[in-house]
Design a protein around this motif. Structure first.
Motif, PDB file in Angstrom:
ATOM      1  N   LEU A 139       0.929  -1.317   0.106  1.00  0.00           N
ATOM      2  CA  LEU A 139       0.130  -0.027  -0.205  1.00  0.00           C
ATOM      3  C   LEU A 139       0.885   1.599  -0.050  1.00  0.00           C
ATOM      4  CD1 LEU A 139      -2.823  -1.410   2.417  1.00  0.00           C
ATOM      5  CD2 LEU A 139      -3.171  -0.788  -0.199  1.00  0.00           C
ATOM      6  N   MET A 140       1.950   1.334   0.654  1.00  0.00           N
ATOM      7  CA  MET A 140       2.954   1.931   0.838  1.00  0.00           C
ATOM      8  C   MET A 140       3.678   1.767  -0.436  1.00  0.00           C
ATOM      9  SD  MET A 140       3.531   2.350   4.891  1.00  0.00           S
ATOM     10  CE  MET A 140       4.353   3.232   4.053  1.00  0.00           C
ATOM     11  N   ASP A 141       3.764   1.625  -1.463  1.00  0.00           N
ATOM     12  CA  ASP A 141       5.291   0.582  -2.163  1.00  0.00           C
ATOM     13  C   ASP A 141       5.342   2.555  -3.200  1.00  0.00           C
ATOM     14  OD1 ASP A 141       7.344  -0.510  -3.224  1.00  0.00           O
ATOM     15  OD2 ASP A 141       6.062  -0.555  -5.375  1.00  0.00           O
ATOM     16  N   ASP A 142       4.477   3.121  -3.635  1.00  0.00           N
ATOM     17  CA  ASP A 142       4.596   4.765  -4.215  1.00  0.00           C
ATOM     18  C   ASP A 142       4.045   5.782  -3.422  1.00  0.00           C
ATOM     19  OD1 ASP A 142       5.243   3.353  -6.665  1.00  0.00           O
ATOM     20  OD2 ASP A 142       3.630   2.143  -7.113  1.00  0.00           O
ATOM     21  N   CYS A 143       4.802   5.784  -1.855  1.00  0.00           N
ATOM     22  CA  CYS A 143       3.935   6.803  -1.174  1.00  0.00           C
ATOM     23  C   CYS A 143       4.643   7.419  -1.585  1.00  0.00           C
ATOM     24  CB  CYS A 143       3.807   5.917  -0.146  1.00  0.00           C
ATOM     25  SG  CYS A 143       2.772   7.232   1.522  1.00  0.00           S
ATOM     26  N   CYS A 144       4.437   9.073  -1.096  1.00  0.00           N
ATOM     27  CA  CYS A 144       5.335  10.462  -0.838  1.00  0.00           C
ATOM     28  C   CYS A 144       5.317  11.726  -2.191  1.00  0.00           C
ATOM     29  CB  CYS A 144       6.235  10.169  -0.603  1.00  0.00           C
ATOM     30  SG  CYS A 144       6.587   9.215   1.207  1.00  0.00           S
ATOM     31  N   GLY A 145       4.827  10.776  -2.988  1.00  0.00           N
ATOM     32  CA  GLY A 145       5.275  11.697  -4.717  1.00  0.00           C
ATOM     33  C   GLY A 145       6.597  13.102  -4.164  1.00  0.00           C
ATOM     34  N   GLY A 146       7.088  12.332  -3.708  1.00  0.00           N
ATOM     35  CA  GLY A 146       8.519  12.931  -3.899  1.00  0.00           C
ATOM     36  C   GLY A 146       8.449  14.323  -2.210  1.00  0.00           C
ATOM     37  N   THR A 147       7.899  13.911  -1.629  1.00  0.00           N
ATOM     38  CA  THR A 147       7.316  14.517   0.102  1.00  0.00           C
ATOM     39  C   THR A 147       7.669  13.288   0.932  1.00  0.00           C
ATOM     40  OG1 THR A 147       5.067  14.463  -0.766  1.00  0.00           O
ATOM     41  CG2 THR A 147       6.681  16.925  -0.810  1.00  0.00           C
ATOM     42  N   PRO A 148       8.886  13.112   1.280  1.00  0.00           N
ATOM     43  CA  PRO A 148       9.181  11.937   2.592  1.00  0.00           C
ATOM     44  C   PRO A 148       7.723  12.704   3.513  1.00  0.00           C
ATOM     45  CG  PRO A 148      11.101  12.912   2.092  1.00  0.00           C
ATOM     46  CD  PRO A 148       9.820  13.317   1.198  1.00  0.00           C
ATOM     47  N   GLU A 149       8.038  14.038   4.437  1.00  0.00           N
ATOM     48  CA  GLU A 149       7.059  14.268   5.644  1.00  0.00           C
ATOM     49  C   GLU A 149       5.396  13.365   5.414  1.00  0.00           C
ATOM     50  OE1 GLU A 149       6.662  17.480   2.870  1.00  0.00           O
ATOM     51  OE2 GLU A 149       8.522  15.834   3.393  1.00  0.00           O
TER      52      GLU A 149
END
Length: 124
Positions: free
Chosen positions: A87-97
């Motif tokens: 579910l988290m594999d492509d998470c964040c879109g360049g914003t790790p926070e």
């Protein structure tokens, strides 16, 4: 984890009773819990419980073993971790926070024995 396996696991959890069973088994730890105790704790009728346990088992989310006359069910923490990772594999879109709190949960789940998934305190 393949998409098909993720859909199967998510489908198994997409029912209030099955989700309650799975969450109870996660909290219980690796020792697991007998079917009768699961029924008493959740208030789920035995025939409904049996069906729910079967669906969760076929989704690969729980294991069972016989101890005497009882069948003991336990959460498969590895499968839970794989699902969370999927579910988290492509998470964040360049914003790790954005994903930092989720990463903490995933890290704790990786070595979980059922006692490590107490709710995290998060701030919006």
């Amino acid at each position: 984890m393949e998409s098909k396996a993720a859909v199967t696991a998510l489908s198994a959890l997409a029912h209030e009773g099955r989700l309650a069973i799975f969450r109870l088994l996660v909290r219980t730890g690796r020792g697991g819990m007998a079917a009768g105790e699961i029924a008493r704790t959740t208030g789920i009728l035995p025939n409904t419980l049996s069906s729910g346990l079967n669906i969760l088992s076929h989704a690969g989310l729980i294991d069972s073993r016989r101890e005497g006359r009882s069948i003991i069910y336990s959460a498969r923490y590895g499968a839970m971790t794989e699902l969370l990772a999927f579910l988290m594999d492509d998470c964040c879109g360049g914003t790790p926070e954005v994903c930092a709190p989720l990463g903490d949960i995933l890290a704790r789940a990786a070595d979980c024995d059922g006692t490590c998934l107490a709710p995290l305190e998060t701030t919006p």
